[in-house]
Write a protein that holds these residues in place. Structure first.
Motif, PDB file in Angstrom:
ATOM      1  N   LYS A 217     140.908 -42.121 113.009  1.00 50.17           N
ATOM      2  CA  LYS A 217     140.180 -40.898 113.330  1.00 50.17           C
ATOM      3  C   LYS A 217     140.784 -39.728 112.569  1.00 50.17           C
ATOM      4  O   LYS A 217     141.974 -39.434 112.690  1.00 50.17           O
TER       5      LYS A 217
ATOM      6  N   LEU B 283     141.339 -35.988 112.312  1.00 48.62           N
ATOM      7  CA  LEU B 283     141.334 -34.838 113.226  1.00 48.62           C
ATOM      8  C   LEU B 283     141.227 -33.511 112.492  1.00 48.62           C
ATOM      9  O   LEU B 283     141.354 -32.456 113.113  1.00 48.62           O
TER      10      LEU B 283
ATOM     11  N   GLY C 212     135.380 -31.088 111.948  1.00 49.50           N
ATOM     12  CA  GLY C 212     134.574 -30.869 113.142  1.00 49.50           C
ATOM     13  C   GLY C 212     135.105 -29.779 114.047  1.00 49.50           C
ATOM     14  O   GLY C 212     136.119 -29.134 113.772  1.00 49.50           O
TER      15      GLY C 212
ATOM     16  N   GLU D 175     136.998 -27.804 116.756  1.00 52.50           N
ATOM     17  CA  GLU D 175     138.353 -27.983 117.250  1.00 52.50           C
ATOM     18  C   GLU D 175     138.362 -28.437 118.710  1.00 52.50           C
ATOM     19  O   GLU D 175     139.089 -29.374 119.078  1.00 52.50           O
TER      20      GLU D 175
ATOM     21  N   LYS E  56     135.971 -29.937 120.548  1.00 53.61           N
ATOM     22  CA  LYS E  56     135.452 -31.293 120.726  1.00 53.61           C
ATOM     23  C   LYS E  56     136.420 -32.334 120.188  1.00 53.61           C
ATOM     24  O   LYS E  56     136.618 -33.394 120.790  1.00 53.61           O
ATOM     25  N   THR E  57     137.040 -32.032 119.049  1.00 56.43           N
ATOM     26  CA  THR E  57     137.986 -32.976 118.454  1.00 56.43           C
ATOM     27  C   THR E  57     139.163 -33.222 119.389  1.00 56.43           C
ATOM     28  O   THR E  57     139.558 -34.367 119.633  1.00 56.43           O
TER      29      THR E  57
ATOM     30  N   TYR F  36     137.845 -35.094 122.700  1.00 58.32           N
ATOM     31  CA  TYR F  36     137.527 -36.503 122.500  1.00 58.32           C
ATOM     32  C   TYR F  36     138.773 -37.330 122.188  1.00 58.32           C
ATOM     33  O   TYR F  36     138.853 -38.502 122.545  1.00 58.32           O
TER      34      TYR F  36
ATOM     35  N   PHE G 182     146.940 -33.576 116.614  1.00 53.01           N
ATOM     36  CA  PHE G 182     145.958 -32.668 116.023  1.00 53.01           C
ATOM     37  C   PHE G 182     146.654 -31.685 115.080  1.00 53.01           C
ATOM     38  O   PHE G 182     146.221 -31.460 113.942  1.00 53.01           O
TER      39      PHE G 182
END
Length: 450
Positions: free
Chosen positions: A2, A4, A7, A9, A11-12, A15, A295
């Motif tokens: 994935k 990171l 997209g 921030e 939602k990332t 999820y 992240f």
């Protein structure tokens, strides 16, 4: 895997953190299942014995997580930079180091478990059952370290779901074996420990099989393992302060347990039950902090500093909001949660006092953990270590010692916990502001001026 760095921030982070949250909730069920089943079928004495052993187990898990954190951060950085060759070197080095360390700890722990219990003033009537439980838990250090090492590898490449699925299955196995060993085979607290170790071994082996199938290019081949001294050094520079942070925190909690043991079996049983509820309540904040580490590391590796700041703000709002809701529920219904472990009226009353005192400050704990994740993702692990050690050893433990010696008795120990959290939050916040200002100055210097 994935990425990171792309997209929204919020939602990332959400999820990515949700599978970690679910996984760690089930991780907590390992020990909670032991406590619930032991407390209801074997009584408050056995619950108190398992409760102290949990503090040792927490220390071991913290040590394992801290050691493998440096590996996870490096993997995230190299993944953000798309350097797969270095990722493989880090994986092999980190796994080999964890296995060797776990074997040494297991041997030392089995040989010294009784002396540890005596040192921490475990009442004489609990020594035999606590010792049998603790020896078995020490044996389980090896699969625990191996599993945590693999989990951090998965998270480093953005896969937070797989360890969760495996952990759910392992927890269910643990619960079934707990009930079978305790109620059918009559193995007592030793049966609960054996069930935990078997479930941990299942987690490790399943992770290995999955890695071989899903990530063959990263798969760990024992006969080809090589120690890369340069990558180990990098990993330890990041991971050692984090490991020491966890170790000192665990030792601090063991010091708290030392004080609690002096107030007798009822207080020990109540603290065991309340601290298990506490660990669940703190879990969303802890996991947002873990998510922020990976992240931040990936975006830092991709040189997207503005995205790190936006993500940190989103995680802070989310963490504080969730913690507020949890605080309200626990403040209103503490007896419901304590009674799950033991229904003795005195145990329930003492446990209620702990939850009502501590739960009010979950907001502070959430903010502290999210800032901690940001700093670790930056590779700044020394200051979080100082913050944790300082707030616990210089604030919480001394406050607990002083207040428990007054007419407040054990209630003074409950009050001391928020004191430590407030100190830890302040230190992290001041240092994060320092880092943020340096980043802003660097960006300003890079802007061409006419």
């Amino acid at each position: 895997m994935k990425d990171l760095t792309q997209g929204s921030e919020l939602k990332t982070i959400l999820y990515f953190s949700l599978p970690i949250l679910v996984g760690n909730l089930f991780q907590q069920l390992y020990n909670v299942a032991d406590s619930v089943i032991v407390g209801n079928f074997l009584g408050k004495e056995s619950l108190a014995a398992v409760g102290f052993s949990y503090q040792i187990n927490f220390l071991l898990i913290s040590l394992s997580s801290g050691i493998s954190l440096g590996t996870s951060v490096l993997i995230s950085r190299y993944f953000g930079a798309k350097n797969m060759q270095q990722i493989k070197k880090v994986i092999d080095t980190g796994f080999l180091f964890s296995i060797v360390l776990s074997i040494l700890i297991a041997v030392a722990g089995v040989c010294s478990s009784y002396q540890i219990l005596v040192l921490f003033r475990v009442p004489e009537n609990l020594l035999t059952i606590a010792n049998s439980y603790l020896k078995i838990i020490f044996i389980g250090v090896i699969p625990t370290f191996a599993y945590n090492s693999l989990t951090n590898i998965f998270r480093g490449v953005g896969d937070s779901k797989t360890p969760t699925y495996i952990l759910i299955a392992a927890t269910l196995i643990n619960i079934v074996l707990d009930i079978f060993f305790i109620t059918t085979l009559k193995w007592g607290v030793a049966g609960a420990a054996i069930a935990t170790v078997m479930a941990q071994t299942f987690s490790f082996l399943t992770c290995m099989f999955y890695m071989q199938w899903r990530y063959p290019e990263l798969f760990i081949r024992f006969w080809n393992l090589q120690l890369d001294c340069q990558e180990l050094k990098k990993s330890l520079i990041i991971g050692t302060p984090a490991m020491l942070q966890q170790v000192f925190v665990s030792v601090g909690f063991m010091s708290i347990q030392f004080l609690i043991n002096g107030f007798g079996t009822d207080c020990m049983a109540a603290y065991t039950a309340a601290s298990k509820v506490d660990s669940f309540a703190e879990m969303p904040a802890l996991n947002l902090g873990h998510a922020m580490t990976n992240f931040t590391a990936q975006n830092y590796g991709a040189k997207k500093i503005d995205r790190v700041i936006k993500g940190g703000k989103s995680a802070l709002v989310m963490g504080v909001g969730i913690s507020f809701l949890i605080s309200v529920v626990i403040c209103l219904f503490p007896s419901v949660f304590i009674s799950l472990f033991n229904r003795d009226p005195n145990v329930v009353q003492i446990g209620n006092g702990y939850l009502r005192t501590v739960s009010v400050f979950y907001l502070v704990f959430a903010a502290m953990q999210i800032l901690n994740g940001l700093l670790l993702g930056y590779g700044k692990s020394f200051v979080p270590m100082i913050a944790s050690v300082g707030s616990l050893c210089l604030l919480q433990v001394p406050a607990a010692v002083i207040l428990s010696g007054t007419e407040l008795a054990y209630r003074g120990i409950w009050i001391a916990a928020p004191v430590g959290w407030l100190g830890g939050l302040l230190i992290r916040f001041l240092y994060f502001r320092h880092i943020a200002r340096k980043q802003e100055e660097q960006v300003f210097r890079n802007i061409p001026h006419k």
